[in-house]
Enzyme design. Structure first.
Site, PDB file in Angstrom:
ATOM      1  CB  CYS A 230      -5.686   5.900  -7.204  1.00  0.00           C
ATOM      2  SG  CYS A 230      -4.792   6.249  -5.676  1.00  0.00           S
TER       3      CYS A 230
ATOM      4  CB  CYS B 119      -0.906  -0.032   1.231  1.00  0.00           C
ATOM      5  SG  CYS B 119      -2.235   1.168   1.203  1.00  0.00           S
TER       6      CYS B 119
END
Length: 424
Positions: A353, A159
């Site tokens: 994103c 991540c």
């Protein structure tokens, strides 16, 4: 009547509960098991770290919206999933039976794999609201006596977006406080290059993010393996492309936020056929486990192989929209199964994103998230920060209202031709 249990109430679990309730028959039951009675909007945690948000701004009490949607909320820690008995055993001894189980636990944070890592050690975290609140206290103390800052993601992390966001948001806040000139900053990452993101880049993320780091006078170390964190110092090995140690760095630090590697939670780890050796849920193209087809997996807790070989282990991120596509596929498949049909829906794993940098940011669209892709775009600008703030308000509003999607959301997704379910 079918009893469906959703284990976990994070981004995937909460939306899954709402969508599954809508997809099932009226007589079917939906139960959510979660350690807490609240939902936390994790993408806002970097803002909490620097004091731009308070805890109450990004936490939603789930009791009312769950009750409104006729979903039972069981607050308790899952001690063990017992797939052969088709039940979840909670700490304290209670057993919750199921006909179908949707595992959406998120990960366990593997701080213990590196000496001195994490909120109980010498680095901060933005993985949980409690961590972010603690990090804010540490940041305020740091600003009274500033020094070197290290932000990044360790070996095995999957991540990277929040690491870049935290780095840039801290830098923006330091400039606002007029103390940036007293703070050397270093980005330390297991990525093989800046902008890799665990995805081998998306569009021009390499150039965009390198440019941001240069513009902000932030140094970086890639192919980094963190050895340990201790008071005032982090020891890092920088590996070459051949996997051998290229350079040993002993970096001074006064404040640090490092994202850890993830692993599956204790409740599922080590169950043969359900998880991989790291404890992540094995799933097929319909989000079902091959050995236990009545078990589904969605979100960060599922197993996805890395994209290519890298000198330092790098995991694949499970981004928000990608998780929502898993949710929709799972809900639609459960709707078919309880009506005696075979599941046919597959998630697109498309990704949208928004990486906020405090004053601007970087956005990307990947269709699908894992290459090769049909769409591979990235861009940057002040509009990204505005869009991220708007999305925060929108998503928290959805959770409070007990909705999984709205007409406006579907209209926008239709305009950019980004869908959650693969076309037949």
């Amino acid at each position: 009547m079918a009893k469906i249990v959703v284990l976990g109430a994070g981004l995937g679990g909460v939306i899954a509960a709402y969508e599954i309730r809508k997809a099932l028959r009226p007589e079917d039951d939906v139960t959510v098991i979660n350690e807490n009675a609240f939902y936390q909007f994790v993408p806002s945690n970097p803002w909490v770290l620097v004091g731009w948000r308070e805890r109450e701004d990004i936490v939603v009490d789930l009791v009312k919206p769950m009750k409104k949607r006729h979903i039972e909320l069981v607050v308790g820690k899952a001690e063990r999933v017992e797939p052969d008995q088709k039940r979840v055993r909670l700490a304290g001894g209670r057993e919750v039976p199921y006909d179908y189980l949707v595992i959406a636990t998120g990960p366990e944070l593997a701080f213990d794999e590196i000496e001195g890592l994490g909120p109980l050690g010498h680095t901060q975290s933005v993985c949980h609201i409690d961590h972010a609140v603690q990090a804010n206290k540490a940041f305020e103390a740091f600003c009274k006596d500033p020094g070197p800052v290290i932000v990044g993601a360790v070996q095995g992390a999957s991540c990277f977006g929040p690491a870049y966001e935290t780095l840039m948001i801290i830098e923006t806040e330091l400039r606002r406080r007029k103390i940036r000139d007293r703070v050397p900053m270093t980005y330390v990452t297991s990525e093989p290059y800046i902008g890799h993101l665990g995805l081998d880049g998306v569009g021009d993320t390499k150039s965009l993010l390198e440019s941001e780091l240069r513009e902000r006078h932030i140094k970086w170390i890639t192919n980094a393996r963190v050895i340990k964190a201790e008071p005032g110092k982090m020891t890092v090995e920088e590996l070459g492309d051949d996997g051998n140690v290229k350079q040993l760095h002993e970096l001074p630090m006064k404040f640090s936020m490092m994202l850890p590697a993830f692993r599956g939670v204790d409740a599922v780890r080590g169950i043969d056929g359900l998880t991989n050796p790291r404890g992540f849920i094995l799933t097929d193209k319909h989000q079902r486990n091959p050995k236990y087809p009545e078990v589904f997996g969605i979100g960060v807790c599922i197993a996805i192989p890395p994209i290519g070989k890298t000198p330092v282990p790098v995991g694949v991120p499970k981004t928000g929209f990608m998780i929502e596509s898993m949710v929709t596929a799972t809900a639609e498949n459960l709707g078919q199964i309880v009506r005696g049909k075979a599941p046919t829906h597959e998630a697109t794993w498309n990704a949208i994103c928004l990486a906020d940098f405090g004053d601007k940011g970087v956005a990307f669209v990947a269709q699908p998230q894992i290459p090769p892709r049909n769409v591979n775009w990235s861009g940057s600008g002040g509009w990204v920060h505005t869009a991220k703030v708007g999305f925060e308000k929108y998503f928290i509003g959805k959770v409070k209202a007990g909705k999984s999607e709205t007409f406006y959301e579907n209209a926008v997704l239709g305009l950019i031709k980004t869908h959650k379910i693969k076309a037949d």
